[in-house]
Write an enzyme that holds these catalytic residues in place. Structure first.
Site, PDB file in Angstrom:
ATOM      1  N   ASP A 192      32.537  44.190  33.912  1.00 16.02           N
ATOM      2  CA  ASP A 192      33.377  43.602  32.865  1.00 16.02           C
ATOM      3  C   ASP A 192      32.919  42.177  32.568  1.00 16.02           C
ATOM      4  O   ASP A 192      33.399  41.549  31.626  1.00 16.02           O
ATOM      5  CB  ASP A 192      34.869  43.683  33.222  1.00 16.02           C
ATOM      6  CG  ASP A 192      35.229  42.868  34.444  1.00 16.02           C
ATOM      7  OD1 ASP A 192      34.322  42.394  35.147  1.00 16.02           O
ATOM      8  OD2 ASP A 192      36.449  42.711  34.693  1.00 16.02           O
ATOM      9  N   SER A 193      31.954  41.678  33.343  1.00 14.03           N
ATOM     10  CA  SER A 193      31.290  40.414  32.990  1.00 14.03           C
ATOM     11  C   SER A 193      30.661  40.527  31.604  1.00 14.03           C
ATOM     12  O   SER A 193      30.426  39.517  30.936  1.00 14.03           O
ATOM     13  CB  SER A 193      30.223  40.064  34.025  1.00 14.03           C
ATOM     14  OG  SER A 193      29.387  41.186  34.263  1.00 14.03           O
ATOM     15  N   ASP A 237      32.929  49.388  35.456  1.00 15.16           N
ATOM     16  CA  ASP A 237      33.953  48.444  35.921  1.00 15.16           C
ATOM     17  C   ASP A 237      35.242  48.667  35.126  1.00 15.16           C
ATOM     18  O   ASP A 237      35.237  48.590  33.889  1.00 15.16           O
ATOM     19  CB  ASP A 237      33.428  47.028  35.622  1.00 15.16           C
ATOM     20  CG  ASP A 237      33.812  46.024  36.670  1.00 15.16           C
ATOM     21  OD1 ASP A 237      34.498  46.393  37.643  1.00 15.16           O
ATOM     22  OD2 ASP A 237      33.400  44.854  36.523  1.00 15.16           O
ATOM     23  N   LYS A 253      34.485  50.848  39.522  1.00 16.08           N
ATOM     24  CA  LYS A 253      34.776  49.689  40.377  1.00 16.08           C
ATOM     25  C   LYS A 253      36.090  49.078  39.942  1.00 16.08           C
ATOM     26  O   LYS A 253      36.390  49.045  38.743  1.00 16.08           O
ATOM     27  CB  LYS A 253      33.664  48.641  40.272  1.00 16.08           C
ATOM     28  CG  LYS A 253      33.928  47.405  41.125  1.00 16.08           C
ATOM     29  CD  LYS A 253      32.721  46.492  41.219  1.00 16.08           C
ATOM     30  CE  LYS A 253      32.628  45.475  40.122  1.00 16.08           C
ATOM     31  NZ  LYS A 253      33.802  44.586  40.012  1.00 16.08           N
ATOM     32  N   GLU A 276      38.901  45.673  41.044  1.00 12.53           N
ATOM     33  CA  GLU A 276      38.949  44.403  41.776  1.00 12.53           C
ATOM     34  C   GLU A 276      40.177  44.305  42.671  1.00 12.53           C
ATOM     35  O   GLU A 276      41.278  44.668  42.262  1.00 12.53           O
ATOM     36  CB  GLU A 276      38.955  43.235  40.789  1.00 12.53           C
ATOM     37  CG  GLU A 276      37.640  43.068  40.052  1.00 12.53           C
ATOM     38  CD  GLU A 276      37.555  41.771  39.254  1.00 12.53           C
ATOM     39  OE1 GLU A 276      38.471  40.932  39.341  1.00 12.53           O
ATOM     40  OE2 GLU A 276      36.559  41.623  38.531  1.00 12.53           O
ATOM     41  N   GLU A 321      32.249  38.935  46.774  1.00 11.28           N
ATOM     42  CA  GLU A 321      31.813  37.894  45.824  1.00 11.28           C
ATOM     43  C   GLU A 321      32.254  36.507  46.293  1.00 11.28           C
ATOM     44  O   GLU A 321      33.439  36.280  46.563  1.00 11.28           O
ATOM     45  CB  GLU A 321      32.370  38.174  44.417  1.00 11.28           C
ATOM     46  CG  GLU A 321      31.976  37.074  43.434  1.00 11.28           C
ATOM     47  CD  GLU A 321      32.090  37.438  41.961  1.00 11.28           C
ATOM     48  OE1 GLU A 321      32.403  38.610  41.642  1.00 11.28           O
ATOM     49  OE2 GLU A 321      31.844  36.546  41.124  1.00 11.28           O
TER      50      GLU A 321
HETATM   51  O1  KIV Z   1      31.600  42.306  36.296  1.00  7.17           O
HETATM   52  C1  KIV Z   1      30.665  42.068  37.066  1.00  7.17           C
HETATM   53  O2  KIV Z   1      29.538  41.765  36.657  1.00  7.17           O
HETATM   54  C2  KIV Z   1      30.910  42.148  38.488  1.00  7.17           C
HETATM   55  C3  KIV Z   1      29.792  41.812  39.417  1.00  7.17           C
HETATM   56  C4  KIV Z   1      29.632  40.352  39.480  1.00  7.17           C
HETATM   57  C5  KIV Z   1      29.963  42.412  40.756  1.00  7.17           C
HETATM   58  O3  KIV Z   1      31.985  42.473  38.891  1.00  7.17           O
END
Ligand code: KIV
Length: 296
Positions: A59-60, A98, A128, A130, A198
Site C-alpha cells: 500500500d506504499s 497488501d 499482508k 498490518e 519494520e
Molecule cells: O507497503 C509496503 O510497501 C510495505 C513494505 C514496506 C513492507 O508494507
C-alpha cells in the site's frame, strides 16, 4: 507504443515458480530472501528478470505511484488495479497483496471478503495486513481459516503511524520491544507464513529470531538477522521524491536521468530535432503518387 517481451519470452525466466514451501526451504537453508515492492507491469517485468523471491504490491504504492500523502486513503479498487498489472508481469516470485487501511479491520467477514478479492481478481498468492494486536490478529486468523496465506507486519506499521507517534522506529524500549515481540509471536502462532519486521532495532530482531522458527521473517530496517529483506522499489531505485528513511539504500539514482531524458525530449521537440528521419515511416513513391486527399 513499443513492445517488450512478455515474461514467458524473456531470457531470465527459466527458474521454477516459487511457492510458500520454497520460501521455507530458503529459510531452512539459511539463504536470504529478496523481496521488493512493485506497483505496475514494467516494474514487475524487471523484478521477474532480476529473479527476486517475493513481490509485494504494497500500500506504499498509495504514496509512491498514486501520490497520496500517506497510505491511508488508498482504496481496494485502486490497489487491485495495481495488483493486476503486477500479476501480468510476474511468473516466478511469490506475489503478496497488501490489504489497505479500512479494508479488513471492522469484521472478520470484511477481512475475508477483501482477501478473497485480492486472490480472485488480483491473482495474489497471499495477502499482508498490518499489526499483531487483538483486532489484526483476529482478522489474520479469519483469512487463514478461509485458506488464504497471510503475511503479518509488526514494528512500524504505516497505516497506524499516527497512533505510533509518527514514522519512527519501534521497540526501542524494553516495554515497546516486548509488545512488538508478542505481536510477532502471535502472528506466527496463528499460522502466518511470514511476518515483516519494520523499523525495529537489531537487538530486538536478534533476540526474537530464535523464537521465529516457523515463519519467514522479512525485515525492512530490522537489521541483517532476518530471513530476508524488503525495500520499496522507488526507494532502492532512487525514483522517489521526499525523504529517505535510515534503512533505505539507494541501488540506483533513476530520478535525475529520467528528468534529464524528459528535458532533452522537450527541447528536441521544441527545436524540431525530434523526430528525425530515422524515426519516421515512409510510403512507397508510387503510392504517394496515387494518394488523393481531395473531396474527403
Ligand atoms: O507497503 C509496503 O510497501 C510495505 C513494505 C514496506 C513492507 O508494507
Amino acid at each position: 507504443m513499443s513492445t517488450r517481451p512478455r515474461p514467458a519470452e524473456g531470457a531470465a525466466t527459466q527458474r521454477r515458480p516459487l511457492s510458500i514451501p520454497s520460501l521455507f526451504a530458503l529459510k531452512e537453508a539459511g539463504t536470504p530472501i529478496a523481496m521488493i515492492t512493485a506497483y505496475d507491469f514494467p516494474s514487475a517485468l524487471a523484478a521477474e528478470e532480476a529473479g527476486v523471491d517475493i513481490v509485494l504490491v504494497g500500500d506504499s504504492g498509495a504514496m509512491t505511484v498514486l501520490g497520496y500523502e500517506s497510505t491511508v486513503p488508498v482504496s481496494v479498487d485502486e490497489m487491485l488495479t495495481l495488483t493486476k498489472a503486477v500479476r501480468r508481469g510476474l511468473k516466478t516470485p511469490v506475489l503478496v497483496g497488501d490489504l489497505p487501511f479500512g479494508s479488513y479491520e471492522s469484521s472478520d467477514e470484511l477481512a475475508v471478503q477483501t482477501a478473497m478479492r485480492f486472490v480472485k481478481e488480483g491473482g495474489v498468492d497471499a495477502v499482508k495486513l498490518e499489526g499483531g494486536s487483538n483486532v489484526p490478529l483476529a482478522r489474520a486468523k479469519a483469512i487463514l481459516a478461509a485458506g488464504i496465506p497471510v503475511m503479518g507486519h509488526v514494528g512500524l506499521t504505516p497505516q497506524t503511524a499516527v497512533a505510533l507517534g509518527g514514522f519512527k522506529a519501534q521497540g526501542r524500549t524494553a516495554e515497546s520491544a516486548r509488545r512488538v515481540a508478542a505481536e510477532a509471536r502471535a502472528l506466527q502462532n496463528a499460522g502466518c507464513f511470514s511476518v515483516v519486521f519494520e523499523a525495529v532495532p537489531n537487538e530486538l530482531t536478534e533476540a526474537l529470531m530464535p523464537l521465529m522458527d516457523s515463519t519467514v521473517v522479512i525485515g525492512i530496517g530490522a537489521g541483517p538477522a532476518t530471513d530476508g529483506q524488503v525495500l520499496v522499489l522507488q526507494d532502492l531505485a532512487g525514483m522517489g521524491s521526499g525523504g529517505k528513511a535510515k534503512f533505505v539504500k539507494r541501488f540506483a539514482e533513476l530520478h535525475d536521468p529520467l528528468v534529464d531524458a524528459l528535458r532533452s525530449y522537450a527541447t528536441e521537440v521544441r527545436e524540431k530535432q525530434y523526430p528525425a528521419p530515422e524515426h519516421c515511416y515512409s510510403m512507397p513513391a508510387a503510392e504517394r503518387e496515387k494518394l488523393d486527399l481531395s473531396n474527403l
